[in-house]
Every structure is written in structure tokens, then in C-alpha cells.
Design a protein around this motif. Structure first.
Motif, mmCIF file in Angstrom:
data_model
loop_
_atom_site.group_PDB
_atom_site.id
_atom_site.type_symbol
_atom_site.label_atom_id
_atom_site.label_comp_id
_atom_site.label_asym_id
_atom_site.label_seq_id
_atom_site.Cartn_x
_atom_site.Cartn_y
_atom_site.Cartn_z
ATOM 1 N N ILE A 85 59.243 -18.744 9.960
ATOM 2 C CA ILE A 85 58.699 -17.575 9.768
ATOM 3 C C ILE A 85 57.454 -17.556 8.655
ATOM 4 O O ILE A 85 57.765 -18.229 7.769
ATOM 5 C CB ILE A 85 59.549 -16.695 9.045
ATOM 6 C CG1 ILE A 85 60.798 -16.594 10.267
ATOM 7 C CG2 ILE A 85 58.923 -15.192 8.542
ATOM 8 C CD1 ILE A 85 62.001 -15.722 9.643
ATOM 9 N N PHE A 86 56.219 -17.412 9.300
ATOM 10 C CA PHE A 86 55.072 -17.281 8.257
ATOM 11 C C PHE A 86 54.944 -15.997 7.706
ATOM 12 O O PHE A 86 55.073 -14.945 8.370
ATOM 13 C CB PHE A 86 53.851 -17.535 9.229
ATOM 14 C CG PHE A 86 53.776 -19.180 9.755
ATOM 15 C CD1 PHE A 86 53.201 -20.207 8.811
ATOM 16 C CD2 PHE A 86 54.158 -19.254 10.860
ATOM 17 C CE1 PHE A 86 53.298 -21.709 9.309
ATOM 18 C CE2 PHE A 86 54.333 -20.855 11.320
ATOM 19 C CZ PHE A 86 53.599 -21.629 10.555
ATOM 20 N N THR A 87 54.688 -16.126 6.392
ATOM 21 C CA THR A 87 54.594 -14.728 5.436
ATOM 22 C C THR A 87 53.626 -14.874 4.538
ATOM 23 O O THR A 87 53.118 -15.997 4.441
ATOM 24 C CB THR A 87 55.930 -14.131 5.205
ATOM 25 O OG1 THR A 87 55.837 -12.747 4.568
ATOM 26 C CG2 THR A 87 56.389 -15.177 3.815
ATOM 27 N N ASP A 94 62.875 -6.195 3.443
ATOM 28 C CA ASP A 94 64.086 -5.560 3.397
ATOM 29 C C ASP A 94 65.121 -6.675 3.535
ATOM 30 O O ASP A 94 65.061 -7.608 3.876
ATOM 31 C CB ASP A 94 64.217 -4.556 4.662
ATOM 32 C CG ASP A 94 63.320 -3.442 4.467
ATOM 33 O OD1 ASP A 94 63.117 -2.930 3.450
ATOM 34 O OD2 ASP A 94 63.128 -2.764 5.802
ATOM 35 N N ALA A 95 66.416 -6.284 3.020
ATOM 36 C CA ALA A 95 67.578 -7.276 2.943
ATOM 37 C C ALA A 95 67.836 -7.965 4.098
ATOM 38 O O ALA A 95 68.070 -8.971 4.318
ATOM 39 C CB ALA A 95 68.644 -6.613 2.242
ATOM 40 N N THR A 100 67.786 -9.865 10.817
ATOM 41 C CA THR A 100 66.946 -9.407 11.902
ATOM 42 C C THR A 100 66.296 -10.152 12.781
ATOM 43 O O THR A 100 66.122 -10.275 14.060
ATOM 44 C CB THR A 100 66.305 -8.011 11.668
ATOM 45 O OG1 THR A 100 67.400 -7.142 10.731
ATOM 46 C CG2 THR A 100 65.923 -7.505 12.635
ATOM 47 N N LEU A 101 65.187 -10.849 12.168
ATOM 48 C CA LEU A 101 64.417 -11.923 12.944
ATOM 49 C C LEU A 101 65.236 -13.063 13.872
ATOM 50 O O LEU A 101 64.687 -13.179 14.910
ATOM 51 C CB LEU A 101 63.409 -12.404 11.818
ATOM 52 C CG LEU A 101 62.070 -11.673 11.638
ATOM 53 C CD1 LEU A 101 61.332 -12.105 10.501
ATOM 54 C CD2 LEU A 101 61.160 -11.102 12.787
ATOM 55 N N PHE A 114 57.145 -13.040 17.180
ATOM 56 C CA PHE A 114 57.618 -11.851 16.640
ATOM 57 C C PHE A 114 56.723 -11.133 15.558
ATOM 58 O O PHE A 114 56.154 -11.906 14.654
ATOM 59 C CB PHE A 114 59.000 -11.850 16.178
ATOM 60 C CG PHE A 114 59.656 -12.448 17.220
ATOM 61 C CD1 PHE A 114 60.485 -11.583 18.108
ATOM 62 C CD2 PHE A 114 59.981 -13.815 17.458
ATOM 63 C CE1 PHE A 114 61.220 -12.019 19.066
ATOM 64 C CE2 PHE A 114 60.945 -14.489 18.649
ATOM 65 C CZ PHE A 114 61.709 -13.384 19.268
ATOM 66 N N ALA A 115 56.486 -9.970 15.515
ATOM 67 C CA ALA A 115 56.027 -9.176 14.274
ATOM 68 C C ALA A 115 56.777 -8.118 13.952
ATOM 69 O O ALA A 115 57.685 -7.455 14.708
ATOM 70 C CB ALA A 115 54.648 -8.871 14.476
ATOM 71 N N GLY A 116 56.573 -7.365 12.789
ATOM 72 C CA GLY A 116 57.228 -6.200 12.529
ATOM 73 C C GLY A 116 56.355 -5.106 11.667
ATOM 74 O O GLY A 116 54.928 -5.725 11.593
ATOM 75 N N ALA A 117 56.705 -4.159 11.481
ATOM 76 C CA ALA A 117 55.784 -3.118 10.809
ATOM 77 C C ALA A 117 55.554 -3.707 9.247
ATOM 78 O O ALA A 117 56.504 -4.373 8.710
ATOM 79 C CB ALA A 117 56.694 -1.602 10.545
ATOM 80 N N ILE A 118 54.306 -3.171 8.858
ATOM 81 C CA ILE A 118 53.737 -3.590 7.531
ATOM 82 C C ILE A 118 53.629 -2.233 6.982
ATOM 83 O O ILE A 118 52.511 -1.507 7.456
ATOM 84 C CB ILE A 118 52.577 -4.505 7.566
ATOM 85 C CG1 ILE A 118 52.831 -5.805 8.314
ATOM 86 C CG2 ILE A 118 52.134 -4.743 6.350
ATOM 87 C CD1 ILE A 118 51.768 -6.738 8.714
#
Length: 124
Positions: A85-87, A94-95, A100-101, A114-118
Motif C-alpha cells: 500500500i502506497f500512501t 479510518d481504523a 478493508t484493503l 485499488f483506491a478509495g475515497a479521499i
């Protein structure tokens, strides 16, 4: 095993909030590690990162060459596990972010990214 990677340059102000959020994460089954690359910081970034080594599974690297790509590439030989996971150095996940990923990756093995809401949190 999950590996989280981020690079930071002069993140002394933003890192404490992010790292506190990481301390509150649900830990994934199989373990995890964080590779944090200090990218030529000139402030107290390295000290902030070192202060969290006793609370988080941190691997600390220093990249003297400026540039995010150089930093992220430096982390690759240290990756472990099946999910990377790159961040960024200012996220407030979130906890359940990691779990979840990981669950999503296990349910969708045909996907590589995969990506998520920002949701931005603007300073006042």
C-alpha cells in the motif's frame, strides 16, 4: 503480511497526526510493516519517525536525493507480503483501512490496483 510505504519531506508538522491514526488501525491478520522514507528533510522529521518506532512496525530509511520516486523506489527491496500500500505522509485513515484493503484484495485477486475515497481536511 501487508507493507505500507510512504515518503515524507519535512513532515514534522503532519506526521504526528498521521502516525497517531496508524496507531489506531485494526491490525491485519498476518501482520504488517510500514516503510517510512525520510526524503532529504531538514526539519525534525527523522526524530518524529523514531519516536513512533516503539508503537508501530516502522522501518525507517533516509533518501538524501530529493524526489518522491527516488524515495519510493528505495523502499521496494524492503517489501514483504502479498499486498503493498502506497500512501502519503498526511493521511488520516479510518481504523478499518488496512483490513478493508486486505479483504478487498483477497476477494478480487484479478485486480492489481485499488483506491478509495479521499476526503480533504482543509486547515482553518
Amino acid at each position: 503480511m501487508v507493507t505500507v510505504i510512504f515518503s515524507t519531506h519535512n513532515g514534522e508538522r503532519t506526521l504526528p497526526r498521521m502516525l497517531e491514526a496508524f496507531c489506531a488501525l485494526e491490525f491485519p491478520q498476518g501482520g504488517w510493516k510500514i516503510i517510512a522514507i525520510d526524503n532529504a528533510s531538514t526539519d525534525g522529521t527523522s526524530e518524529v519517525l523514531r519516536n513512533y518506532q516503539h508503537r508501530l512496525p516502522l522501518v525507517l530509511l533516509f533518501q538524501p536525493k530529493s524526489g518522491k520516486n527516488a524515495s519510493l523506489n528505495m523502499a521496494l527491496p524492503h517489501v514483504e507480503g502479498d499486498l503493498v500500500i502506497f500512501t502519503d505522509d498526511d493521511v488520516l485513515p479510518d481504523a478499518g483501512w488496512l483490513t478493508t484493503l486486505l479483504r478487498t484484495a483477497e476477494c478480487k485477486p484479478e485486480y492489481d490496483v485499488f483506491a478509495g475515497a479521499i476526503i480533504p481536511e482543509w486547515p482553518k
